[in-house]
Design a protein around this motif. Sequence first.
Motif, PDB file in Angstrom:
ATOM      1  N   ASP A  47       0.834  -1.199   0.000  1.00 37.39           N
ATOM      2  CA  ASP A  47       0.000   0.000   0.000  1.00 37.39           C
ATOM      3  C   ASP A  47       0.874   1.256   0.000  1.00 37.39           C
ATOM      4  OD1 ASP A  47      -2.298  -1.539   0.095  1.00 37.39           O
ATOM      5  OD2 ASP A  47      -2.588  -1.300   2.265  1.00 37.39           O
ATOM      6  N   PRO A  48       0.317   2.394  -0.423  1.00 37.79           N
ATOM      7  CA  PRO A  48       1.073   3.652  -0.403  1.00 37.79           C
ATOM      8  C   PRO A  48       1.638   4.005   0.979  1.00 37.79           C
ATOM      9  CG  PRO A  48      -0.940   3.935  -1.666  1.00 37.79           C
ATOM     10  CD  PRO A  48      -1.004   2.575  -1.028  1.00 37.79           C
ATOM     11  N   ASP A  49       0.949   3.556   2.050  1.00 41.69           N
ATOM     12  CA  ASP A  49       1.439   3.834   3.401  1.00 41.69           C
ATOM     13  C   ASP A  49       2.514   2.835   3.844  1.00 41.69           C
ATOM     14  OD1 ASP A  49      -0.011   1.512   3.924  1.00 41.69           O
ATOM     15  OD2 ASP A  49      -1.322   2.418   5.419  1.00 41.69           O
ATOM     16  N   GLY A  50       2.888   1.909   2.953  1.00 37.59           N
ATOM     17  CA  GLY A  50       3.941   0.941   3.258  1.00 37.59           C
ATOM     18  C   GLY A  50       3.457  -0.397   3.785  1.00 37.59           C
ATOM     19  N   GLN A  51       2.141  -0.546   4.011  1.00 40.34           N
ATOM     20  CA  GLN A  51       1.618  -1.832   4.491  1.00 40.34           C
ATOM     21  C   GLN A  51       1.842  -2.903   3.431  1.00 40.34           C
ATOM     22  OE1 GLN A  51       0.078  -2.933   7.585  1.00 40.34           O
ATOM     23  NE2 GLN A  51       0.737  -4.728   6.453  1.00 40.34           N
ATOM     24  N   VAL A  52       2.491  -3.994   3.836  1.00 42.93           N
ATOM     25  CA  VAL A  52       2.810  -5.094   2.935  1.00 42.93           C
ATOM     26  C   VAL A  52       1.763  -6.193   3.099  1.00 42.93           C
ATOM     27  CG1 VAL A  52       4.557  -6.820   2.327  1.00 42.93           C
ATOM     28  CG2 VAL A  52       5.272  -4.543   3.121  1.00 42.93           C
ATOM     29  N   TRP A  53       1.227  -6.655   1.971  1.00 42.54           N
ATOM     30  CA  TRP A  53       0.219  -7.706   1.951  1.00 42.54           C
ATOM     31  C   TRP A  53       0.787  -8.949   1.285  1.00 42.54           C
ATOM     32  CZ3 TRP A  53      -4.378  -7.257   4.413  1.00 42.54           C
ATOM     33  CH2 TRP A  53      -4.731  -5.983   4.847  1.00 42.54           C
ATOM     34  N   CYS A  54       0.453 -10.098   1.857  1.00 42.32           N
ATOM     35  CA  CYS A  54       0.980 -11.376   1.364  1.00 42.32           C
ATOM     36  C   CYS A  54      -0.148 -12.381   1.187  1.00 42.32           C
ATOM     37  CB  CYS A  54       1.953 -11.972   2.388  1.00 42.32           C
ATOM     38  SG  CYS A  54       3.318 -10.914   2.816  1.00 42.32           S
ATOM     39  N   LEU A  55       0.087 -13.333   0.313  1.00 44.98           N
ATOM     40  CA  LEU A  55      -0.766 -14.516   0.228  1.00 44.98           C
ATOM     41  C   LEU A  55      -0.003 -15.645   0.883  1.00 44.98           C
ATOM     42  CD1 LEU A  55      -2.251 -14.262  -3.360  1.00 44.98           C
ATOM     43  CD2 LEU A  55      -3.487 -14.112  -1.192  1.00 44.98           C
ATOM     44  N   GLN A  56      -0.712 -16.403   1.712  1.00 44.31           N
ATOM     45  CA  GLN A  56      -0.097 -17.529   2.404  1.00 44.31           C
ATOM     46  C   GLN A  56      -1.086 -18.695   2.434  1.00 44.31           C
ATOM     47  OE1 GLN A  56       0.691 -16.840   6.560  1.00 44.31           O
ATOM     48  NE2 GLN A  56      -1.456 -16.515   7.059  1.00 44.31           N
ATOM     49  N   MET A  57      -0.544 -19.873   2.675  1.00 43.85           N
ATOM     50  CA  MET A  57      -1.382 -21.057   2.834  1.00 43.85           C
ATOM     51  C   MET A  57      -1.510 -21.354   4.325  1.00 43.85           C
ATOM     52  SD  MET A  57      -2.191 -21.971  -0.259  1.00 43.85           S
ATOM     53  CE  MET A  57      -3.086 -23.435   0.225  1.00 43.85           C
ATOM     54  N   THR A  58      -2.753 -21.384   4.813  1.00 45.02           N
ATOM     55  CA  THR A  58      -3.028 -21.928   6.139  1.00 45.02           C
ATOM     56  C   THR A  58      -4.004 -23.070   5.863  1.00 45.02           C
ATOM     57  OG1 THR A  58      -4.650 -20.160   6.511  1.00 45.02           O
ATOM     58  CG2 THR A  58      -2.456 -19.843   7.445  1.00 45.02           C
ATOM     59  N   LEU A 129      -2.073 -26.823  -2.346  1.00 48.10           N
ATOM     60  CA  LEU A 129      -0.672 -26.408  -2.250  1.00 48.10           C
ATOM     61  C   LEU A 129      -0.276 -26.316  -0.790  1.00 48.10           C
ATOM     62  CD1 LEU A 129      -0.500 -23.447  -4.827  1.00 48.10           C
ATOM     63  CD2 LEU A 129       0.686 -25.644  -5.026  1.00 48.10           C
ATOM     64  N   ILE A 130       1.018 -26.390  -0.538  1.00 51.06           N
ATOM     65  CA  ILE A 130       1.551 -26.045   0.765  1.00 51.06           C
ATOM     66  C   ILE A 130       2.154 -24.646   0.626  1.00 51.06           C
ATOM     67  CG2 ILE A 130       1.909 -28.428   1.494  1.00 51.06           C
ATOM     68  CD1 ILE A 130       4.912 -28.084   0.832  1.00 51.06           C
ATOM     69  N   CYS A 131       2.550 -24.054   1.733  1.00 48.08           N
ATOM     70  CA  CYS A 131       2.997 -22.654   1.714  1.00 48.08           C
ATOM     71  C   CYS A 131       4.166 -22.417   0.766  1.00 48.08           C
ATOM     72  CB  CYS A 131       3.353 -22.197   3.125  1.00 48.08           C
ATOM     73  SG  CYS A 131       4.690 -23.126   3.915  1.00 48.08           S
ATOM     74  N   SER A 132       5.187 -23.248   0.839  1.00 49.69           N
ATOM     75  CA  SER A 132       6.354 -23.062  -0.026  1.00 49.69           C
ATOM     76  C   SER A 132       6.026 -23.405  -1.473  1.00 49.69           C
ATOM     77  CB  SER A 132       7.536 -23.892   0.478  1.00 49.69           C
ATOM     78  OG  SER A 132       7.109 -25.185   0.863  1.00 49.69           O
ATOM     79  N   GLY A 133       5.082 -24.318  -1.666  1.00 52.32           N
ATOM     80  CA  GLY A 133       4.631 -24.641  -3.016  1.00 52.32           C
ATOM     81  C   GLY A 133       3.920 -23.471  -3.674  1.00 52.32           C
ATOM     82  N   LEU A 134       3.179 -22.688  -2.882  1.00 49.45           N
ATOM     83  CA  LEU A 134       2.521 -21.494  -3.416  1.00 49.45           C
ATOM     84  C   LEU A 134       3.562 -20.526  -3.982  1.00 49.45           C
ATOM     85  CD1 LEU A 134       0.093 -19.548  -3.816  1.00 49.45           C
ATOM     86  CD2 LEU A 134       0.524 -18.754  -1.468  1.00 49.45           C
ATOM     87  N   VAL A 135       4.629 -20.293  -3.229  1.00 52.80           N
ATOM     88  CA  VAL A 135       5.665 -19.367  -3.684  1.00 52.80           C
ATOM     89  C   VAL A 135       6.410 -19.954  -4.884  1.00 52.80           C
ATOM     90  CG1 VAL A 135       7.714 -18.041  -3.034  1.00 52.80           C
ATOM     91  CG2 VAL A 135       5.887 -18.422  -1.354  1.00 52.80           C
ATOM     92  N   ALA A 136       6.779 -21.232  -4.810  1.00 55.08           N
ATOM     93  CA  ALA A 136       7.517 -21.867  -5.919  1.00 55.08           C
ATOM     94  C   ALA A 136       6.699 -21.869  -7.204  1.00 55.08           C
ATOM     95  CB  ALA A 136       7.920 -23.293  -5.540  1.00 55.08           C
ATOM     96  N   ARG A 137       5.423 -22.243  -7.117  1.00 53.65           N
ATOM     97  CA  ARG A 137       4.579 -22.263  -8.316  1.00 53.65           C
ATOM     98  C   ARG A 137       4.367 -20.848  -8.856  1.00 53.65           C
ATOM     99  NH1 ARG A 137       3.786 -25.127 -11.806  1.00 53.65           N
ATOM    100  NH2 ARG A 137       1.556 -25.017 -11.987  1.00 53.65           N
ATOM    101  N   SER A 138       4.217 -19.874  -7.973  1.00 56.83           N
ATOM    102  CA  SER A 138       4.064 -18.486  -8.413  1.00 56.83           C
ATOM    103  C   SER A 138       5.310 -18.037  -9.162  1.00 56.83           C
ATOM    104  CB  SER A 138       3.807 -17.577  -7.203  1.00 56.83           C
ATOM    105  OG  SER A 138       2.580 -17.904  -6.586  1.00 56.83           O
ATOM    106  N   TRP A 139       6.479 -18.312  -8.587  1.00 56.69           N
ATOM    107  CA  TRP A 139       7.734 -17.937  -9.255  1.00 56.69           C
ATOM    108  C   TRP A 139       7.885 -18.678 -10.578  1.00 56.69           C
ATOM    109  CZ3 TRP A 139      12.546 -17.073  -5.674  1.00 56.69           C
ATOM    110  CH2 TRP A 139      12.318 -15.959  -4.860  1.00 56.69           C
ATOM    111  N   GLU A 140       7.450 -19.941 -10.628  1.00 57.74           N
ATOM    112  CA  GLU A 140       7.505 -20.672 -11.904  1.00 57.74           C
ATOM    113  C   GLU A 140       6.683 -19.951 -12.968  1.00 57.74           C
ATOM    114  OE1 GLU A 140       8.304 -25.381 -11.559  1.00 57.74           O
ATOM    115  OE2 GLU A 140       6.227 -24.744 -11.257  1.00 57.74           O
TER     116      GLU A 140
END
Length: 178
Positions: A47-58, A129-140
Amino acid sequence: MTYQPKPGDAVFARTKTLYGVLIRGAQALRWWQGRDWNHMAIVVKVDPDGQVWCLQMTKHCNLVRIQDVAKNGHVKIVPIPADLDADRAVAYAYKQLGIDYGVATIISLAVNLGLPRFLNFDFTRPGTLICSGLVARSWEHGGWDCPTSPFQITPGQFDQIMGGGGTPVYYPLGERNA
């Protein structure tokens, strides 16, 4: 000067839950260098105010503030490699919103950690997906050539592949949670 997270960056987390402790312990059997990290997320917007948003697997893929990725723990940010397309990586990650966590994948990873490396069982269920799989597949989807199964990669293994670097981030900002 502090690193400013950008969409597509990987977030490695160290949580203080029993589940997190068990994951770190099991990973240490194979990926000693990455043993500190038991969870991952991907930065999807700032966000413009610097708030960082993430997608994660729970239980499901969900959108959270970076400080909620590892409540009472800490995270580090690993920038998305410069040769990857961050927009495509983030677009893929957003398409995963709401999908289920890969419980069968975690079970197969636990079994595989106890077996010789030439034996590998994959109980991955399609559409999970698992959490690391979400990041790996996104980067792929951004152009990364994952050197192992992106569905079976662990945070510790991912950290080792990326060379163990990154910028530690503690929340509340400036406070280190031991």
